[in-house]
Design a protein around this motif. Structure first.
Motif, mmCIF file in Angstrom:
data_model
loop_
_atom_site.group_PDB
_atom_site.id
_atom_site.type_symbol
_atom_site.label_atom_id
_atom_site.label_comp_id
_atom_site.label_asym_id
_atom_site.label_seq_id
_atom_site.Cartn_x
_atom_site.Cartn_y
_atom_site.Cartn_z
ATOM 1 N N VAL A 1 -33.647 -109.450 -29.090
ATOM 2 C CA VAL A 1 -34.579 -108.561 -28.240
ATOM 3 C C VAL A 1 -34.715 -107.033 -28.693
ATOM 4 O O VAL A 1 -35.785 -106.708 -28.733
ATOM 5 C CB VAL A 1 -33.761 -108.566 -26.919
ATOM 6 N N ARG A 2 -33.523 -106.718 -29.375
ATOM 7 C CA ARG A 2 -33.577 -105.493 -29.997
ATOM 8 C C ARG A 2 -34.886 -105.262 -31.038
ATOM 9 O O ARG A 2 -35.497 -104.343 -31.009
ATOM 10 C CB ARG A 2 -32.277 -105.075 -30.739
ATOM 11 N N PHE A 3 -34.857 -106.198 -31.973
ATOM 12 C CA PHE A 3 -35.938 -106.373 -33.030
ATOM 13 C C PHE A 3 -37.170 -106.358 -32.428
ATOM 14 O O PHE A 3 -37.961 -105.774 -32.910
ATOM 15 C CB PHE A 3 -35.678 -107.537 -33.812
ATOM 16 N N LEU B 1 -32.695 -102.900 -23.742
ATOM 17 C CA LEU B 1 -34.042 -102.672 -23.546
ATOM 18 C C LEU B 1 -34.187 -101.104 -23.068
ATOM 19 O O LEU B 1 -34.999 -100.484 -22.894
ATOM 20 C CB LEU B 1 -34.720 -103.383 -22.368
ATOM 21 N N LEU B 2 -32.869 -100.593 -22.442
ATOM 22 C CA LEU B 2 -32.659 -99.114 -21.936
ATOM 23 C C LEU B 2 -32.160 -98.480 -23.116
ATOM 24 O O LEU B 2 -31.797 -97.355 -22.714
ATOM 25 C CB LEU B 2 -32.071 -99.201 -20.667
ATOM 26 N N LYS C 1 -39.226 -91.974 -24.179
ATOM 27 C CA LYS C 1 -38.595 -92.623 -23.338
ATOM 28 C C LYS C 1 -39.174 -93.676 -22.766
ATOM 29 O O LYS C 1 -40.153 -93.681 -22.193
ATOM 30 C CB LYS C 1 -37.439 -92.042 -22.675
ATOM 31 N N ASP C 2 -38.926 -95.247 -22.959
ATOM 32 C CA ASP C 2 -39.515 -96.177 -22.375
ATOM 33 C C ASP C 2 -39.497 -96.247 -20.773
ATOM 34 O O ASP C 2 -38.161 -96.117 -20.417
ATOM 35 C CB ASP C 2 -38.906 -97.650 -22.858
ATOM 36 N N LYS C 3 -40.436 -96.409 -20.232
ATOM 37 C CA LYS C 3 -40.494 -96.610 -18.729
ATOM 38 C C LYS C 3 -40.308 -98.109 -18.476
ATOM 39 O O LYS C 3 -41.194 -98.851 -18.993
ATOM 40 C CB LYS C 3 -41.711 -96.282 -18.192
ATOM 41 N N ILE C 4 -39.400 -98.543 -17.897
ATOM 42 C CA ILE C 4 -38.938 -99.916 -17.503
ATOM 43 C C ILE C 4 -39.259 -100.356 -16.064
ATOM 44 O O ILE C 4 -38.427 -99.754 -15.288
ATOM 45 C CB ILE C 4 -37.614 -100.289 -18.225
ATOM 46 N N LEU D 1 -43.154 -107.971 -21.917
ATOM 47 C CA LEU D 1 -42.634 -108.561 -20.666
ATOM 48 C C LEU D 1 -41.443 -109.436 -21.189
ATOM 49 O O LEU D 1 -41.638 -110.346 -22.106
ATOM 50 C CB LEU D 1 -43.852 -109.305 -20.103
ATOM 51 N N VAL D 2 -40.354 -109.269 -20.442
ATOM 52 C CA VAL D 2 -39.055 -110.138 -20.791
ATOM 53 C C VAL D 2 -38.791 -110.998 -19.531
ATOM 54 O O VAL D 2 -38.654 -110.301 -18.646
ATOM 55 C CB VAL D 2 -38.031 -108.916 -21.175
#
Length: 429
Positions: free
Chosen positions: A282-284, A316-317, A4-7, A293-294
């Motif tokens: 964004v998903r891609f 992104l989550l 799981k990504d850490k955001i 970095l968004v």
């Protein structure tokens, strides 16, 4: 696939309280609306939320000229008549007005992007979000297109300390000219901009033939589009080009500018993208599993900007959001149907299949001219800026005033949560 990504998510409520003026299309208030929508969907519980540091003049001068930074620091609405020649020199005026707390506004949005880059560099997160950033038109010595400080360039310079190659992608309706210009002569940053081009549309640059010079030859990619492009055409082209760019260039990190003025119904835009189409880009990009970095960017129909960036925070989550907008402080802006999705636009799509195929072929041809992933000699990593502690020796004019001290107190509406390894985390202040 990484776990799981850490955001990390950066927000300061003060950024949404500045006012460009009654007839100006840029409404920073859209950032408060976005943040409250993010909160109402409970997305803040899945991220670490930070208040960014205010970028110091010495940090802003990493890209901008020191005299321009100093001018932004000094100019206030009541002093304008004393500075007419300097205002003209630095392109402040109708598009880029002087307003109260202008410099602080720049410090906050630039600080957010710099902090985001540093957290990525230090592997403290996988994805960092600063919706207040993305002001891609600002130049080294002048303001342009509602942008004063180019936070994206400053963030990329930070990322270049740790990464041999940075990929910059821009889906704003306007050409990302300031970022392209800053890195036009280097192969260490590849800039890719999808934008409206022609009909004297601002800023007038971004032809497919503009593709970098010297060491940067073929490392600037422009995808010029016509009015009315729709989700299917845009996302097909985006995926075809970006997948090849990543394959050829092999970046270590990606910066994605998500200007929401490419949505249908934007006050200054002319595309027909739905929020789902915009978010699909964004998903891609997220699927490449590279540090990301968004930022935000343009977007002038503010309730749609808030919807878009909230949906993209969800993307992104890996979180799908229900279409019915929950109760929040700005709920009245989302009536009458209070839904997250927006209707598709009605502008005729002037981008024929053959036109889009031609553009794609030209871009891929340019890509084939680059060596696969340039071999960059990495230097020793330059230090992050040494920021002096405030003590009795500082210039009294620079001393932290009461207004600034007050703002170091946590505000009720910001909900900071997360860990304690960042100096700017609210619990540490």
């Amino acid at each position: 696939m990484r776990s799981k990504d850490k955001i990390s998510y950066f927000y300061d409520g003060d950024v949404g309280s500045v006012y460009f003026g009654p007839n100006h299309p840029m409404k920073p208030h859209r950032l408060c609306m976005t943040h409250h929508l993010v909160l109402s969907y409970d997305l803040h519980k899945k991220m670490e939320i930070y208040r960014p540091h205010k970028a110091y003049p010495v940090e802003l001068a990493q890209f901008h000229s020191a005299d321009y930074v100093d001018f932004l620091h000094r100019i206030t609405p009541d002093k304008q008549h004393h500075f007419m020649s300097e205002m003209a020199k630095y392109n402040l005026g109708e598009d880029c007005p002087v307003f109260d707390n202008l410099f602080e506004f720049c410090q906050i949005y630039a600080g957010g992007t710099i902090d985001a880059a540093r957290r990525l560099n230090n592997k403290l997160c996988d994805i960092a979000i600063n919706w207040a950033g993305g002001l891609h038109h600002a130049k080294k010595c002048e303001a342009s297109g509602f942008c004063y400080i180019n936070d994206l360039v400053l963030g990329i310079l930070e990322l270049l300390k740790y990464h041999a190659r940075v990929l910059y992608i821009d889906i704003d309706v306007h050409h990302g000219d300031g970022v392209e210009e800053a890195f036009y002569f280097t192969d260490r940053v590849m800039t890719v901009s999808f934008h409206k081009y022609g009909d004297l549309f601002f800023p007038g640059t971004g032809d497919v033939k503009e593709n970098g010079e010297r060491e940067g030859k073929n490392y600037a990619i422009n995808v010029p589009l016509k009015n009315g492009i729709d989700d299917a055409s845009y996302t097909r082209l985006f995926k075809a080009i970006i997948s090849k760019v990543v394959e050829f260039y092999q970046p270590g990190v990606i910066v994605l500018q998500c200007g929401a003025d490419s949505l249908s119904g934007d006050r200054l835009g002319c595309f027909n993208l739905s929020i789902d189409g915009h978010a699909e880009c964004v998903r891609f990009v997220k699927k490449f599993n590279l540090p990301l970095l968004v930022t935000g960017g343009g977007g002038y129909t503010k309730e749609n900007v808030a919807r878009c960036w909230t949906v993209e925070t969800g993307v992104l989550l890996d979180t799908d959001l229900p279409n019915e907008i929950p109760e929040n402080e700005y709920i009245k802006y989302f009536g009458p149907d209070y839904s997250l999705r927006i209707p598709n636009g009605l502008i005729e799509n002037m981008n024929s299949k053959s036109y889009l195929t031609t553009i794609k072929m030209q871009v891929l041809e340019n890509l084939r001219c680059i060596q696969h992933a340039p071999s960059v000699q990495m230097q020793e990593v330059p230090p992050d800026f040494y920021i002096p502690d405030f003590d009795g020796d500082e210039n009294p004019d620079e001393r932290i005033n009461q207004h600034t001290q007050d703002k170091l107190i946590q505000r009720d509406d910001e909900y900071y949560e997360g860990d304690h390894d960042n100096d700017h985390h609210m619990d540490d202040v």
